[in-house]
Design an enzyme around this catalytic site. Structure first.
Site, short mmCIF file in Angstrom:
data_model
loop_
_atom_site.label_atom_id
_atom_site.label_comp_id
_atom_site.label_asym_id
_atom_site.label_seq_id
_atom_site.Cartn_x
_atom_site.Cartn_y
_atom_site.Cartn_z
N LYS A 191 -0.95 -13.40 5.09
CA LYS A 191 -2.25 -13.56 5.73
C LYS A 191 -2.64 -15.03 5.78
CE LYS A 191 -3.98 -9.13 3.94
NZ LYS A 191 -4.99 -8.50 3.05
N GLU A 224 3.42 -8.19 7.71
CA GLU A 224 3.86 -7.26 6.66
C GLU A 224 5.38 -7.11 6.72
OE1 GLU A 224 1.53 -6.33 4.72
OE2 GLU A 224 -0.24 -6.68 5.93
N ARG A 239 2.17 -5.05 -2.69
CA ARG A 239 2.13 -3.99 -3.69
C ARG A 239 2.07 -4.53 -5.11
NH1 ARG A 239 6.10 1.01 -2.28
NH2 ARG A 239 7.66 -0.49 -2.97
N LYS A 240 1.97 -5.84 -5.28
CA LYS A 240 1.90 -6.42 -6.63
C LYS A 240 0.66 -7.29 -6.77
CE LYS A 240 5.47 -4.59 -8.63
NZ LYS A 240 5.30 -3.36 -7.83
N HIS A 264 12.58 -8.95 -7.23
CA HIS A 264 12.01 -7.60 -7.17
C HIS A 264 11.73 -7.26 -5.71
CE1 HIS A 264 8.93 -4.46 -7.43
NE2 HIS A 264 9.37 -4.21 -8.65
N ASP A 275 9.40 -5.69 -4.00
CA ASP A 275 8.07 -6.00 -3.47
C ASP A 275 7.85 -7.50 -3.34
OD1 ASP A 275 7.38 -3.30 -3.33
OD2 ASP A 275 6.59 -3.28 -5.37
N LYS A 276 8.42 -8.27 -4.26
CA LYS A 276 8.27 -9.72 -4.19
C LYS A 276 9.13 -10.33 -3.09
CE LYS A 276 4.97 -10.70 -6.22
NZ LYS A 276 3.95 -11.31 -5.38
N ASP A 290 -9.63 -12.15 2.16
CA ASP A 290 -8.83 -11.61 1.06
C ASP A 290 -8.10 -12.73 0.35
OD1 ASP A 290 -9.43 -8.93 1.30
OD2 ASP A 290 -7.75 -8.49 2.62
N LYS A 330 -8.44 -14.90 6.71
CA LYS A 330 -8.62 -13.64 6.01
C LYS A 330 -9.19 -13.96 4.62
CE LYS A 330 -5.67 -12.34 9.31
NZ LYS A 330 -5.31 -13.26 10.41
N LYS A 353 11.91 -7.53 -14.45
CA LYS A 353 10.51 -7.39 -14.80
C LYS A 353 10.28 -7.86 -16.23
CE LYS A 353 9.16 -3.26 -12.14
NZ LYS A 353 8.52 -1.92 -12.27
N GLU A 375 0.42 -8.66 13.20
CA GLU A 375 -0.30 -9.25 14.32
C GLU A 375 -0.34 -10.77 14.14
OE1 GLU A 375 -0.76 -5.42 13.53
OE2 GLU A 375 -2.02 -6.76 12.35
N PHE A 426 20.73 -1.24 -15.98
CA PHE A 426 19.96 -1.71 -14.83
C PHE A 426 20.93 -2.44 -13.90
CE2 PHE A 426 15.89 -4.29 -13.53
CZ PHE A 426 15.98 -3.76 -12.26
N ASP A 471 14.97 0.24 -4.92
CA ASP A 471 13.65 0.67 -4.46
C ASP A 471 13.31 -0.09 -3.19
OD1 ASP A 471 12.39 2.40 -6.70
OD2 ASP A 471 13.08 0.64 -7.80
N ALA A 472 12.62 0.57 -2.27
CA ALA A 472 12.09 -0.13 -1.11
C ALA A 472 10.99 -1.08 -1.56
CB ALA A 472 11.54 0.86 -0.08
#
Length: 392
Positions: A262, A43, A241-242, A15, A17-18, A268, A266, A161, A56, A227, A235-236
């Site tokens: 990260k 990123e 995003r997941k 995918h 995003d992955k 997060d 961090k 998916k 960074e 598909f 898709d970009a």
């Protein structure tokens, strides 16, 4: 007792995003392998024939960013230009700068890398102490990748998916109500073959037979009917995003911060791992059947500003007592979390697809010749201490 439905989704490693998450974590791991004290915020964006890496980094080592991007794409399976991106021919753009000195001031003293709140969750409804809908959805997407790589289903391409709806009676699993699978495929295959083989080879083998009633479960496979165009060409993709796929499929709350790319200063990332680690112990020790832990931090400050425990009415002791016991047994300062879980090691690429939680811990070789744990936050071992503190 009333019945209810709950749904979660997962996506394959192909995918878009992955792909971005895996590139970001691969960059992180390559840098940590050379300099474990590096600070990384990486990123990635992927689209047709293009990957952009930005962020960074403060480090004393070197990473071949284009090489990392291409090896990640190749490992996933993007080796054909007809897929929309080819590991060997796509353009790679790198824009990496040094981390802000203002942020570094707080981190150098052992403080949190940012403010924010992080959640960890555990439930006894599966052996992995994960919510069933997300765990089942991950099983399907992992199986899609397995049968694609093995050639057992030779029409599959990397993108895909899954979505699983589970029916509960109270908090007891009753059945798998609905399964949705969208699998990218080659042009030379019929939808009937895709439906039949994905159902028999992918879905049925990975779901518990006692919860999968063949004549009662709704199954949608490629419900649009086609598909063929997928991955970054369809898709970009962007890092981060997941975040619900990465965690508990919506069954537990989320603080909003993504993980991939990260380093562990961090919070997060590190505090979310620590909260899951602690929540698992609460369930394993028998203090509650469900547990969610919230940690909150101020940038540059080591101690969390708050620790909150919610057991959703399943605890056998007071929640305040659980919170106090956790504070005795677990040190939630960022550097303490990093040391306890071995988060300076290059262990993050495997987390970037199929979820960060509910995975089997593995002891593997470290770059320095020693050993390191993958998914160390899934390990337990302090449950006796917690029982003792709680008088269980």
């Amino acid at each position: 007792m009333s019945r209810r439905l709950f749904t979660s989704e997962s996506v394959t490693e192909g995918h878009p995003d992955k792909i971005a998450d895996q590139v970001s974590d691969s960059v992180l791991d390559h840098i940590l392998a050379g300099d474990p004290n590096s600070r990384v915020a990486c990123e990635t964006l992927v689209t047709t024939d293009l990957a952009v890496v930005a962020g960074e980094i403060t480090t004393g080592t070197y990473a071949d960013i284009p090489g990392v991007v291409r090896s990640t794409l190749r490992r996933i399976g993007y080796t054909d230009s007809s897929y929309g991106i080819d590991a060997d021919t796509c353009e790679v753009v790198s824009r990496l700068d040094q981390q802000s000195a203002n942020i570094a001031m707080g981190l150098d003293g052992g403080g949190a890398g940012d403010q924010g709140m992080m959640f960890g969750y555990a439930t006894d409804e599966t052996a992995e102490l994960m919510p069933a809908p997300i765990q089942f959805a991950h099983r399907i997407t992992r199986r899609l990748a397995e049968v694609r790589r093995s050639g057992e289903l030779d029409f599959l391409r990397p993108d895909g998916k899954s979505q699983v709806t589970v029916e509960y009676e109270g908090d007891r699993l009753v059945r798998v109500h609905t399964v949705v699978v969208s699998a990218q495929h080659s042009p030379a295959v019929t939808q009937q073959r895709i439906h039949d083989e994905v159902r028999e080879v992918v879905v049925k083998p990975v779901l518990p037979p006692e919860l999968l009633e063949a004549n009662d479960c709704i199954v949608h496979i490629n419900p649009t009917g086609l598909f063929e165009i997928g991955g970054p060409h369809g898709d970009a993709g962007l890092t981060g995003r997941k975040i619900i796929v990465d965690t508990y499929g919506g069954a537990g709350r989320h603080g909003g911060g993504a993980f991939s790319g990260k380093d562990a200063t961090k919070v997060d990332r590190s505090a979310t791992y620590a909260a899951r680690w602690a929540a698992k112990h609460v369930v394993v020790c028998g203090a509650a059947r469900r547990c969610e832990i919230q940690l909150a931090y101020a940038i540059g400050v080591a101690e969390p500003v708050s620790v909150h425990v919610d057991t959703f009415g399943t605890a056998v002791v007071e929640e305040d007592a659980i919170a106090r016991a956790l504070a005795e047994i677990f040190d939630f300062r960022p550097l303490a979390i990093i040391d306890a879980l071995g988060l300076r090691n290059p262990i993050f690429t495997p987390t970037a697809a199929y979820g960060h939680f509910g995975r089997e811990p593995q002891c593997v070789d470290a770059p320095d010749g020693g050993k390191m744990w993958l998914f160390s936050w899934e390990r337990t071992g302090r449950e006796d201490d917690l029982r003792s503190a709680l008088g269980l």
